[in-house]
Design a protein around this motif. Sequence first.
Motif, short mmCIF file in Angstrom:
data_model
loop_
_atom_site.label_atom_id
_atom_site.label_comp_id
_atom_site.label_asym_id
_atom_site.label_seq_id
_atom_site.Cartn_x
_atom_site.Cartn_y
_atom_site.Cartn_z
N ILE A 52 -23.47 -36.47 23.62
CA ILE A 52 -24.84 -35.96 23.48
C ILE A 52 -24.99 -34.62 24.20
O ILE A 52 -25.56 -33.66 23.66
CB ILE A 52 -25.85 -36.98 24.01
CG1 ILE A 52 -25.90 -38.21 23.10
CG2 ILE A 52 -27.24 -36.36 24.13
CD1 ILE A 52 -26.76 -39.33 23.63
N CYS A 55 -23.42 -31.99 22.19
CA CYS A 55 -24.23 -31.67 21.01
C CYS A 55 -25.42 -30.80 21.38
O CYS A 55 -25.81 -29.91 20.61
CB CYS A 55 -24.71 -32.96 20.33
SG CYS A 55 -23.40 -33.86 19.46
N VAL A 56 -26.02 -31.06 22.54
CA VAL A 56 -27.14 -30.24 22.99
C VAL A 56 -26.70 -28.79 23.17
O VAL A 56 -27.38 -27.85 22.74
CB VAL A 56 -27.73 -30.80 24.30
CG1 VAL A 56 -28.76 -29.82 24.89
CG2 VAL A 56 -28.39 -32.15 24.06
N GLY A 59 -26.10 -27.31 19.77
CA GLY A 59 -27.38 -26.97 19.15
C GLY A 59 -27.93 -25.67 19.70
O GLY A 59 -28.47 -24.85 18.95
N THR A 108 -30.46 -32.82 20.51
CA THR A 108 -29.75 -31.67 19.95
C THR A 108 -30.74 -30.65 19.39
O THR A 108 -30.58 -29.43 19.58
CB THR A 108 -28.78 -32.13 18.85
OG1 THR A 108 -27.83 -33.05 19.42
CG2 THR A 108 -28.04 -30.95 18.25
#
Length: 409
Positions: A52, A55-56, A59, A108
Amino acid sequence: MSSAGRNRSIEAVVLFTAFIASTYGFGMYLFPAIVEAIRRDLPFTYDAMGVISGCVQAGFMVCALLSGLLTVRFGALPMILGSIAVCAACLGGLALVTDIVAMGVLLTILGGCAAAIWVPMVEVSSEIVPRSHQGKALGLMSSGTSYGVFVNGLLITGFLATEGWRFLWATTGAIVAVLALAGFLRLRRPAGTRPAAEAPRASIGARLRTLPPGLTAAVLLMMFLNGLSCMPYQTYLATFLQGEVGLSQDVAAMAWSVIGAVGMVGGFAIGALADRITVRWAMVLTYLILAGSCVLLLRAAIGGGNLPVLYLAVVAFGLAFYAIFGLVPAYIGHAFGAGRSALVFAFGNIALGFGGIVGNMAGGWLKVSTGSFQSIYLAMLAAALCSALLAAMMPSERRFAMAVGGAGV
């Protein structure tokens, strides 16, 4: 500038600072602060947490590029206002999620919102804030993250144990929704901006071709070095102090608190200085302060930890860290002008992200290979000194003051 125009500029800066506090403070930093409470209701592994977090960051980097391109097409203010509205919706959505996949998707998107607000902000700020105040304005905005983290602390302390983590997401979502509404009402036609019909419609390719290659490359290199020096400093600070120097968790936590407290005023203070001595020389000074912080941190590690020197080191880092992220966009806004600033800053944030990735990976590798984090802090010291030299060699932003839209670059 008229009194009405001055008041509108101040109002815009306050709102932009609040937007940064929301997207970075609530959108990116609240999750790791309450992750253990979330795991009790939605069990997931630390591997999933790592995915996660990655992914952040992904993003953020993707939207850093896209927002620069979309700003050219749709304008800076629509990007900012649309992103803060999406941020409010995602924060509210996090209060309702029932599985970790949905939470990861929303987080994200929030990482993307942070970039989609910060990148175009450099351009719109150059239009609505007088040149003589842009240093302190962007310095204050760059400190917005520390205000968001401070509010996080108040919410966690006051409500997490009694109301639960969903209440925190719902509360932050409501706060940001109010800010988004205020932004739509107050920033749709700020003083000093041109109506959309009068905005230049040059293509992205045409604008890219007008960028000065030497100065653009210098800015991108500087932002890469920012990531290389600033991101690993934070990543490994607590581990370095506790696992290698032998200091307590309380001391490490206090060091982080000092960084946050200094950050709440440091960005604005250095920005105000930049408006007097030029942004370029303020950048040189700030990079030297960052280099000094690395030297002091290494000095503090000698003999099991010298606390006065340690706290001086983290004060210097807090001062430099938040100032850097206001000074660089301020310089970009001065040097490249409207229509090109967002593009340069978008690519610069990609370079920043890669610098952080390289620095964090190098830090782990050096720790394994040498048995110490000292070598990575020496590398950060070298990166900070290179940045200071690079800033000193770049032209003063006052050279571009008379050029319309930065055309004289």
